[in-house]
Enzyme design. Structure first.
Site, PDB file in Angstrom:
ATOM      1  N   HIS A 135       0.061 -33.016   1.131  1.00  0.00           N
ATOM      2  CA  HIS A 135      -0.342 -34.252   1.857  1.00  0.00           C
ATOM      3  C   HIS A 135       0.749 -34.751   2.855  1.00  0.00           C
ATOM      4  CE1 HIS A 135      -2.633 -37.994   2.189  1.00  0.00           C
ATOM      5  NE2 HIS A 135      -1.435 -38.437   2.444  1.00  0.00           N
ATOM      6  N   GLU A 136       1.990 -35.089   2.276  1.00  0.00           N
ATOM      7  CA  GLU A 136       3.191 -35.639   2.950  1.00  0.00           C
ATOM      8  C   GLU A 136       3.664 -34.741   4.042  1.00  0.00           C
ATOM      9  OE1 GLU A 136       3.457 -38.622   2.733  1.00  0.00           O
ATOM     10  OE2 GLU A 136       2.248 -38.836   0.647  1.00  0.00           O
ATOM     11  N   HIS A 189       1.460 -35.136   6.972  1.00  0.00           N
ATOM     12  CA  HIS A 189       1.919 -36.645   7.940  1.00  0.00           C
ATOM     13  C   HIS A 189       3.257 -35.983   8.785  1.00  0.00           C
ATOM     14  CE1 HIS A 189      -0.537 -39.870   6.350  1.00  0.00           C
ATOM     15  NE2 HIS A 189      -0.218 -39.763   5.326  1.00  0.00           N
ATOM     16  N   GLU A 220      -3.832 -39.978   8.469  1.00  0.00           N
ATOM     17  CA  GLU A 220      -4.241 -39.871   7.290  1.00  0.00           C
ATOM     18  C   GLU A 220      -5.225 -38.409   7.442  1.00  0.00           C
ATOM     19  OE1 GLU A 220      -3.047 -40.602   4.424  1.00  0.00           O
ATOM     20  OE2 GLU A 220      -2.005 -42.242   4.898  1.00  0.00           O
TER      21      GLU A 220
END
Length: 498
Positions: free
Chosen positions: A262-263, A266, A292
Site C-alpha cells: 500500500h505505502e 503511494h 489512494e
C-alpha cells in the site's frame, strides 16, 4: 517556463516549496524516530515554520504578481501553477495568521497526544484536543465561505469536484452490493485455514519480505527510505525522496506485507512525478482519491492477485520454513484473501474494508453537521461497527483511536480511500484495454509494464492534470462504483463458490 513568470517570483515559489519539504521532513521524524520528550518542541517548530509558510503564501506582493500573471499569455504549466497558488492564497488569506499558527501547533501536538492515548487505551486523553481541532476547522470554513457547509469544504481539500451528495450515492451503491455478498459468504460452506498467518514471523524477516515486495513493484530505494511507526504512512517530500513507514506485529505478517504494498504504491506515484515539476508547486499528487487509487491498486488488485503470489509465495517458505515449509500455495493464497469482519481497518479484507471507510465517513459527516458530539464518538463508533460488521470494539485502541487521521486534523480524508478503490477498478479496466494480457503480466513478474502505464497516464503529470482530466484522457468519464462492484463480486463469488 518562459519569461512571463519573473525570476523573483520563481524564487519565491521555490522558497514556498522548500518550507513544505522541511515540514514534511519534520513530520516524518516526529512520526518515526523522534524521542518522546521532543514532541512539545517538535510541535512548536512545526508551528513556526507553518507560520513562515503562511506569510510566504499570503504575501501581498506575491498575490499582486499572481493577479497580473492571470492576464498574461501563459503556457499550460504556468496557467496551472498560477491558479494553484492563487487558490491557496484565497484560502489562506481568509484565515487570520494567529488562528493559522495556533491550528498548526494544535495539529502537531494532538497527533503526538493521540499516540499516547492509543498506547494507554484512553480516548479521554485526546478528547479536548480533538474538539478544539474540529472547532477551528469549522471556524476556518466560516472565514472562507460561510455559504458552503464546513464538511463540503473539507471534502474539496482532498477530492475536488466530488461532493457529499456524490459520495452518498456511491457509498449507498457499494452497501447495496457488498452487504448481501457478505451474507452469502458467511453462509458459504467454504472455509480457509488462516491460523498459520498468526504464528511468529520475526520482525527482521518481515522487513526482508517487505523489501522483496517493494523491489518487485518497482520502488526505488535510492529515492526512498523505510521507517517504523504507529500508523503506516508515506511521505512524498519530493520525487527524489519518497519515504514510507510501516508497523510490525510479530504475529501478523499479513498486515506488514500489505502495508508495504500500500505505502509502496503511494511512494511509486511520488517517485514517478516528473522532475521538471520540482519546486513549481505542481510536483505532487493531483488528489488524495487518485493517490489512494495507486496504493490500493498495488495492495489489493495486484497484491491480492493469484499470479502475484505464485511468484512470491516462496518468500514465506524461505524466511520462515518451520511454519510455511508445508503450506501449499493454494492455502496461502486463500488465507491472504479470506473475508471475515475485523475491528481494524488496516487488516480488513477487500469487502469489509469498504464498510470500515463508510463508517468513518458517516461519523465525521455527523461531527461537522452537529449531529454528533465528540464525547459520544467512541460509543457511536462502536454502534456502527456492530450494525455494519456485526462486531463491537472492546477498547478505544481497537475503536476510535486506531487511526491517526482525525488527530492530525485530516477530516474529509477517509472517503478518499473508497474513492481510490473505485478509481483503481476503473483504471484496471482501462489498463486491460491497453494490455489485454493483464493477468499474464502479473504472473510474468514483469510488473514494470504496470508501473510504466501508471507513469505515462497518471504519475508524471503531478498536479498538471486534475482527476477528471485524467479519467477523461483514458475515456473513463465520471467516477463510477460499478466496475469495482463487478470486480469484487466476480472474484469473491469464485473464491467462495457462490
Amino acid at each position: 517556463m518562459n519569461s512571463a513568470i519573473r525570476l523573483h517570483t520563481k524564487e519565491h515559489i521555490a522558497t514556498i516549496e522548500h518550507y513544505k519539504q522541511a515540514l514534511s521532513l519534520l513530520s516524518w521524524d516526529a512520526k518515526t524516530s523522534a524521542p518522546l520528550n521532543s514532541q512539545k518542541q517538535h510541535a512548536t517548530i512545526q508551528g513556526t515554520l507553518s507560520k513562515e509558510l503562511y506569510l510566504l503564501q499570503t504575501d501581498p506582493a506575491f498575490a499582486k504578481e499572481l493577479q497580473h500573471l492571470q492576464e498574461q499569455n501563459l503556457n499550460q504549466l504556468q496557467q496551472k501553477q498560477v491558479q494553484y497558488y492563487w487558490n491557496i492564497y484565497q484560502k489562506l488569506s481568509a484565515v487570520p495568521l494567529e488562528d493559522y499558527h495556533q491550528f498548526s501547533v494544535l495539529k502537531a501536538s494532538t497527533h503526538a497526544l493521540w499516540s499516547q492515548a492509543r498506547e494507554q487505551n484512553e480516548f479521554k486523553l485526546v478528547e479536548d484536543n480533538l474538539q478544539q481541532l474540529i472547532h477551528m476547522l469549522k471556524r476556518f470554513a466560516e472565514y472562507r465561505n460561510p455559504h458552503l457547509a464546513p464538511y463540503e469544504q473539507l471534502l474539496e481539500e482532498y477530492e475536488p469536484d466530488v461532493s457529499s451528495e456524490t459520495i452518498d450515492s456511491l457509498f449507498q451503491q457499494i452497501k447495496d452490493a457488498i452487504l448481501p455478498l457478505l451474507t452469502k459468504i458467511k453462509c458459504s460452506s467454504v472455509t480457509h485455514d488462516t491460523s498459520f498467518l498468526n504464528k511468529s514471523f520475526s520482525i527482521k524477516n518481515q522487513q526482508k519480505l517487505g523489501k522483496h515486495l517493494l523491489t518487485a513493484i518497482g520502488y526505488n530505494f535510492k529515492s526512498g527510505q523505510i521507517g517504523t511507526t504507529t500508523h503506516p504512512f508515506s511521505a512524498g517530500i519530493y520525487s527524489q525522496d519518497a519515504r514510507l513507514a510501516v508497523r510490525y506485529d510479530e504475529h501478523n505478517v499479513k498486515l506488514a506485507a500489505f502495508m508495504f504494498l500500500h505505502e509502496g504504491g503511494h511512494s511509486i506515484y511520488n517517485q514517478q512525478i516528473s522532475s521538471d515539476l520540482l519546486d513549481t508547486g505542481l510536483g505532487a499528487y493531483t488528489s488524495m482519491g487518485l493517490h489512494e487509487s495507486q496504493s490500493l491498486f498495488w495492495e489489493r488488485i495486484i497484491g491480492k492477485h493469484e499470479g502475484f503470489w505464485r511468484n512470491h509465495a516462496h518468500l514465506f517458505k524461505e524466511l520462515e520454513p518451520a511454519i510455511y515449509g508445508d503450506i501449499s500455495f493454494e492455502t496461502l493464497y486463500y488465507a491472504l484473501n479470506e473475508v471475515t469482519p475485523s475491528l481494524i481497518r488496516l487488516q480488513a479484507d477487500d469487502l469489509t474494508y469498504l464498510l470500515h471507510i463508510i463508517i468513518r465517513y458517516e461519523l465525521e459527516r455527523d461531527l461537522f453537521s452537529d449531529k454528533l458530539c465528540v464525547s459520544d464518538l467512541p460509543s457511536a463508533w462502536n454502534t456502527k461497527y456492530e450494525a455494519y460488521l456485526g462486531i463491537k470494539p472492546e477498547t478505544d485502541r481497537d475503536g476510535v483511536l486506531q487511526d491517526g487521521h482525525w488527530y492530525g486534523g485530516a477530516f474529509g480524508y477517509f472517503p478518499s480511500y473508497n474513492l481510490g478503490f473505485i478509481y483503481a477498478a476503473q483504471l484496471r479496466e482501462s489498463m486491460i484495454k491497453d494490455h489485454p494480457d493483464f493477468d499474464e503480466i502479473i504472473s510474468s513478474q514483469n510488473l514494470s509494464l504496470i508501473a510504466d502505464w501508471q507513469k505515462q497516464h497518471i504519475h508524471q503529470y503531478g498536479k498538471l492534470k486534475t482527476p477528471k482530466e485524467i479519467l477523461t484522457s483514458l475515456s473513463i468519464g465520471r467516477i463510477d462504483a460499478q466496475p469495482l462492484i463487478n470486480y469484487l463480486k466476480k472474484k469473491y463469488e469464485g473464491l467462495y463458490k457462490l
